[in-house]
Design a protein around this motif. Structure first.
Motif, short mmCIF file in Angstrom:
data_model
loop_
_atom_site.label_atom_id
_atom_site.label_comp_id
_atom_site.label_asym_id
_atom_site.label_seq_id
_atom_site.Cartn_x
_atom_site.Cartn_y
_atom_site.Cartn_z
N ILE A 7 48.79 49.87 23.83
CA ILE A 7 49.59 49.12 24.80
C ILE A 7 49.10 49.41 26.21
O ILE A 7 48.93 48.49 27.02
CB ILE A 7 51.09 49.47 24.65
CG1 ILE A 7 51.61 48.90 23.33
CG2 ILE A 7 51.90 48.93 25.82
CD1 ILE A 7 53.01 49.36 22.97
N VAL A 8 48.85 50.68 26.52
CA VAL A 8 48.38 51.04 27.86
C VAL A 8 47.01 50.43 28.12
O VAL A 8 46.76 49.89 29.21
CB VAL A 8 48.34 52.58 28.02
CG1 VAL A 8 47.64 52.98 29.29
CG2 VAL A 8 49.76 53.14 28.00
N THR A 9 46.13 50.48 27.15
CA THR A 9 44.80 49.90 27.31
C THR A 9 44.88 48.40 27.54
O THR A 9 44.22 47.86 28.43
CB THR A 9 43.94 50.19 26.06
OG1 THR A 9 43.86 51.60 25.87
CG2 THR A 9 42.54 49.63 26.22
N GLY A 14 44.68 43.76 31.15
CA GLY A 14 45.37 42.58 31.69
C GLY A 14 45.52 42.64 33.19
O GLY A 14 45.32 41.63 33.89
N LEU A 15 45.85 43.82 33.71
CA LEU A 15 45.97 43.97 35.17
C LEU A 15 44.63 43.72 35.85
O LEU A 15 44.56 43.05 36.89
CB LEU A 15 46.48 45.37 35.51
CG LEU A 15 47.95 45.64 35.22
CD1 LEU A 15 48.26 47.12 35.43
CD2 LEU A 15 48.83 44.80 36.12
N GLY A 18 43.80 39.99 35.67
CA GLY A 18 44.65 39.25 36.61
C GLY A 18 44.22 39.46 38.05
O GLY A 18 44.20 38.51 38.85
N ALA A 19 43.84 40.69 38.39
CA ALA A 19 43.39 40.97 39.75
C ALA A 19 42.10 40.22 40.07
O ALA A 19 41.97 39.62 41.15
CB ALA A 19 43.20 42.47 39.94
N VAL A 20 41.17 40.22 39.13
CA VAL A 20 39.90 39.52 39.35
C VAL A 20 40.12 38.03 39.49
O VAL A 20 39.60 37.39 40.42
CB VAL A 20 38.90 39.84 38.21
CG1 VAL A 20 37.68 38.93 38.30
CG2 VAL A 20 38.48 41.30 38.27
N VAL A 21 40.91 37.44 38.62
CA VAL A 21 41.18 35.99 38.69
C VAL A 21 41.89 35.66 40.00
O VAL A 21 41.55 34.68 40.68
CB VAL A 21 42.00 35.52 37.47
CG1 VAL A 21 42.51 34.10 37.66
CG2 VAL A 21 41.16 35.61 36.21
N SER A 40 39.07 46.81 43.18
CA SER A 40 39.92 46.69 41.99
C SER A 40 39.26 47.34 40.78
O SER A 40 39.91 48.04 40.00
CB SER A 40 40.23 45.23 41.69
OG SER A 40 41.02 44.68 42.70
N LEU A 41 37.96 47.09 40.62
CA LEU A 41 37.24 47.68 39.49
C LEU A 41 37.16 49.20 39.63
O LEU A 41 37.25 49.92 38.63
CB LEU A 41 35.85 47.07 39.36
CG LEU A 41 35.82 45.61 38.91
CD1 LEU A 41 34.39 45.07 38.94
CD2 LEU A 41 36.43 45.45 37.54
N SER A 42 37.03 49.67 40.85
CA SER A 42 37.01 51.12 41.08
C SER A 42 38.36 51.73 40.70
O SER A 42 38.42 52.77 40.05
CB SER A 42 36.69 51.41 42.54
OG SER A 42 36.76 52.79 42.80
N ASP A 43 39.45 51.05 41.11
CA ASP A 43 40.79 51.52 40.75
C ASP A 43 40.98 51.53 39.24
O ASP A 43 41.56 52.45 38.68
CB ASP A 43 41.86 50.65 41.41
CG ASP A 43 41.91 50.82 42.92
OD1 ASP A 43 41.34 51.81 43.43
OD2 ASP A 43 42.51 49.95 43.59
#
Length: 89
Positions: A7-9, A14-15, A18-21, A40-43
């Motif tokens: 679920i966490v993965t 998904g986050l 969603g951020a990239v889109v 975002s990818l670093s985070d």
């Protein structure tokens, strides 16, 4: 992998998606969008690293418990064997 890990993965993936889109459709300049995507990818990488460290910690604790149990059982068997040897000697 247990259900919570899945679920966490999925949530992290998904986050990130969603951020990239969201950034791709934002009205920013290309360089700003790339910077935001990189951030975002670093985070996301940091979040994955933290999760992996947690999982390794849990595995290490489990290993230590199992080693303790095995040592305890070996000690019990040694005592039984010693008692049997003394009884039949």
């Amino acid at each position: 992998m247990n259900e919570n890990s899945k679920i966490v993965t999925a949530l992290l993936a998904g986050l990130a998606a969603g951020a990239v889109v969201g950034l791709l459709f934002a009205p920013d300049k290309g360089s700003e969008t790339r910077d935001k995507i990189n951030e975002s990818l670093s985070d996301l990488g940091d979040a994955i690293k933290e999760r992996a460290e947690e999982q390794f910690g849990q595995l290490s604790e489990l290993k230590d418990k199992l080693i303790g149990l095995v040592k305890s059982k070996v000690s019990e068997v040694e005592t039984i064997v010693d008692d049997e040897i003394e009884e039949h000697a």
